[in-house]
Design an enzyme around this catalytic site. Structure first.
Site, PDB file in Angstrom:
ATOM      1  N   SER A 100       0.851  -1.189   0.000  1.00 56.87           N
ATOM      2  CA  SER A 100       0.000   0.000   0.000  1.00 56.87           C
ATOM      3  C   SER A 100       0.887   1.239   0.000  1.00 56.87           C
ATOM      4  O   SER A 100       2.099   1.140  -0.116  1.00 56.87           O
ATOM      5  CB  SER A 100      -0.918   0.013   1.215  1.00 56.87           C
ATOM      6  OG  SER A 100      -1.799   1.119   1.115  1.00 56.87           O
ATOM      7  N   LYS A 138      -4.536 -19.590   4.349  1.00 51.21           N
ATOM      8  CA  LYS A 138      -5.891 -19.209   4.771  1.00 51.21           C
ATOM      9  C   LYS A 138      -6.552 -20.368   5.526  1.00 51.21           C
ATOM     10  O   LYS A 138      -7.189 -20.169   6.559  1.00 51.21           O
ATOM     11  CB  LYS A 138      -6.736 -18.808   3.559  1.00 51.21           C
ATOM     12  CG  LYS A 138      -6.289 -17.493   2.919  1.00 51.21           C
ATOM     13  CD  LYS A 138      -6.446 -16.320   3.875  1.00 51.21           C
ATOM     14  CE  LYS A 138      -5.825 -15.044   3.360  1.00 51.21           C
ATOM     15  NZ  LYS A 138      -5.726 -14.002   4.413  1.00 51.21           N
ATOM     16  N   SER A 149     -10.928 -16.837   2.541  1.00 54.43           N
ATOM     17  CA  SER A 149     -11.145 -16.782   1.094  1.00 54.43           C
ATOM     18  C   SER A 149     -11.897 -18.015   0.638  1.00 54.43           C
ATOM     19  O   SER A 149     -11.772 -19.089   1.234  1.00 54.43           O
ATOM     20  CB  SER A 149      -9.777 -16.735   0.407  1.00 54.43           C
ATOM     21  OG  SER A 149      -9.899 -17.057  -0.950  1.00 54.43           O
ATOM     22  N   TYR A 191      -0.634 -19.781  -0.738  1.00 54.54           N
ATOM     23  CA  TYR A 191      -1.515 -18.710  -0.256  1.00 54.54           C
ATOM     24  C   TYR A 191      -2.801 -19.298   0.319  1.00 54.54           C
ATOM     25  O   TYR A 191      -3.196 -18.995   1.449  1.00 54.54           O
ATOM     26  CB  TYR A 191      -1.866 -17.746  -1.399  1.00 54.54           C
ATOM     27  CG  TYR A 191      -3.117 -16.957  -1.123  1.00 54.54           C
ATOM     28  CD1 TYR A 191      -3.110 -15.911  -0.208  1.00 54.54           C
ATOM     29  CD2 TYR A 191      -4.325 -17.282  -1.746  1.00 54.54           C
ATOM     30  CE1 TYR A 191      -4.270 -15.209   0.078  1.00 54.54           C
ATOM     31  CE2 TYR A 191      -5.484 -16.583  -1.460  1.00 54.54           C
ATOM     32  CZ  TYR A 191      -5.458 -15.551  -0.553  1.00 54.54           C
ATOM     33  OH  TYR A 191      -6.607 -14.873  -0.249  1.00 54.54           O
ATOM     34  N   ARG A 251      -4.961 -21.702 -17.576  1.00 53.19           N
ATOM     35  CA  ARG A 251      -3.855 -21.528 -16.653  1.00 53.19           C
ATOM     36  C   ARG A 251      -3.921 -22.642 -15.609  1.00 53.19           C
ATOM     37  O   ARG A 251      -4.999 -22.922 -15.073  1.00 53.19           O
ATOM     38  CB  ARG A 251      -4.040 -20.168 -15.972  1.00 53.19           C
ATOM     39  CG  ARG A 251      -2.809 -19.507 -15.495  1.00 53.19           C
ATOM     40  CD  ARG A 251      -3.059 -18.025 -15.227  1.00 53.19           C
ATOM     41  NE  ARG A 251      -4.293 -17.781 -14.470  1.00 53.19           N
ATOM     42  CZ  ARG A 251      -4.615 -16.588 -13.964  1.00 53.19           C
ATOM     43  NH1 ARG A 251      -3.818 -15.553 -14.133  1.00 53.19           N
ATOM     44  NH2 ARG A 251      -5.734 -16.428 -13.293  1.00 53.19           N
TER      45      ARG A 251
END
Lengths: 339, 339
Positions: A36, A153, A124, A149, A294
């Site tokens: 950020s 989670k 997620s 990733y 993909r």
């Protein structure tokens, strides 16, 4: 009440901070600015009329975190701080495990030591993997995610459930589908670093000429138009859900609460539908090319978000086109800043 | 070659250090003594005729770990350092996640930075949960373990698999069944802290009069004598498997190796059979009482260990009675130390 918002200058974090301030929460942001920029803090103040307290450090620095908990009476935490790029997580899995798990555990140790409850975790829909049925409700069996990733989670959820059970705390696991859009003021939005991983930032950058063409990864999926289907949820709607989830925890009379909510619109949109909606909403063209599928991409994922509606009184209210209009306004704002 | 053995003064760790020294590996032990005592180092020297290098610190102290890697050319690691009490993990889940995951990730970060391969991880049959079939081979589907301890093992495996894949390293995940026994010299064995959690230490302390009676948790399981069945593997046999697994990694010509082996005898024994075998082996009596089943306990788990035999040339060689005889000798040694 004072809420610690980690990653509070990030994409979903900054929108949630605005909603918390509007609802008269005191907000303390910890954000290491790894994903950020400092002007987001100024813009939060412009939007909300209040400036939250801000500490720029990495949550792995336990001693600094302890100082924040020493200095403020913290009543709860919304934990956005995490690395979030699926592809990058495959190249740097250790950094993902270290960053996402250490920061979570460090905060929870403070919660434990100080008897604080009310923890909201950014999870997620990746925890469901390619679910056997659609739409996905909260009872859909979890599958081990393909990416590191996604695994962070799923592990975060397990750690929090065990923590809540052992120490009688209140937690809420919010499983986001695909957040899109920007603040209606065009002062807050997603800051893409490098080449965007997600569809909407890529579409936006293509429309603005930063990228030559959008690559659509596969048009031979078993869907109506052959492209993959996701559930795109407007970021301000998503931010509001955090406030509702937090209020539910605070007002619950149970000692131990383990809430789990899917946050999505309940409607799936294909890649081509998103492109079309973007073009319609903003009267721009998005050149694209069809590429090979993909690896790791799933065909379809969209939410059954009835539980959040029933228990939180929350539902998505903003149309795909409206969300995509705010994205475009934000892109123009970013470009005006750069000039 | 120089091998870092974390938790090298622990129960399985100390036996493995002896086997490594016998096989001419240089050994560096890091152990924070949270679950061991310094005299084990002296006893390793007595047994093996060599004294390994020893650093007493907590692996969460990254800066100290870095110093060890700076000071020595480390060729591999066997990572025993972990909290391991199932019941305690339910009361202190955060400490389990923090200790077991941070220490693992900190070591792997050093491996990554220095291009070191050859990592052996102490996993457990707990990753299978109550398997749908017996015996359990390595392809048996994993289930989310009930305990936080078990979850740290499953997470550790995932972290290591992603690490090996991303960085082309060699790892071996060793899933122990139920380790028992002590070194034939009676100089090394399990140091029970407080009330033992596992059957054999409890049996031993009951035989020696430290505990009044053994509690057998349930005799109404669907097994021949109604008590639960496990696969008890002799600790020296187990230690030898680590050396074989390490040698396989070192000599493998593949860049990336992800080995997974069950380490057990292939034979299940009921609680009552263990008690009987202990009494026979040592000519002592073990008073017991039948109690209610304990929450979370599974009925039966024993290994199919054919893969380790085929690929490592390893199999369990020591009988249950012989293993239990060494346990009793170790108990007598401990008592002589205390007098």
């Amino acid at each position: 009440m004072t809420i610690l918002v980690t990653g509070g200058l990030g994409y979903i974090g900054s929108h949630t901070v605005v909603e918390l301030l509007k609802n008269n929460f005191q907000v303390i942001i910890v954000d290491d600015l790894s994903n950020s920029e400092k002007f987001i803090l100024d813009n939060i103040e412009k939007v909300a009329g209040k400036r939250p307290v801000f500490f720029p450090f990495d949550l792995k620095r336990k001693e600094l975190l302890t100082q924040v908990f020493d200095a403020y009476e913290i009543d709860g935490c919304i934990n956005f701080a995490a690395y979030k790029a699926v592809g990058e997580s495959q190249e740097k899995p250790l950094d993902y495990y270290e960053n996402n798990l250490f920061s979570l555990i460090n905060i929870l140790q403070e919660f434990k030591a100080r008897n604080i409850s009310n923890f909201i975790f950014s999870s997620s829909c990746t925890v469901y993997g390619q679910a056997d049925q659609q739409p996905i409700d909260e009872n859909t069996p979890l599958k081990t995610p393909e990416s590191s990733y996604g695994k962070t989670k799923q592990m975060g959820e397990e750690i929090l459930k065990d923590f809540a059970t052992a120490h009688q705390r209140k937690i809420s696991l919010l499983r986001y589908f695909n957040p899109i859009g920007a603040h209606p003021t065009a002062l807050l939005g997603e800051l893409p670093i490098g080449i965007p991983n997600n569809l909407v930032p890529y579409v936006t950058q293509t429309a603005s000429g930063i990228r030559e063409k959008l690559s659509i990864w596969g048009n031979d999926y078993p869907t109506e138009d052959g492209t993959a289907i996701r559930d795109y949820i407007y970021v301000v709607d998503l931010a509001k859900a955090h406030v509702k989830a937090l209020q539910k925890l605070i007002f619950s009379e149970e000692e131990t609460v383990i809430d789990i909510y899917n946050l999505g619109t309940g409607k799936g949109s294909s890649v081509l539908e998103v492109v079309q909606a973007f073009e319609n909403a903003n009267q721009v063209e998005v050149p694209y090319q069809i590429c090979e599928r993909r690896a790791g991409d799933i065909t379809i994922a969209y939410a059954n978000a009835d539980k959040a509606e029933k228990e939180l009184g929350w539902k998505a209210e903003t149309s795909l086109e409206e969300a995509l209009r705010t994205t475009w306004e934000w892109q123009k704002y970013l470009e005006s800043r750069n000039n």
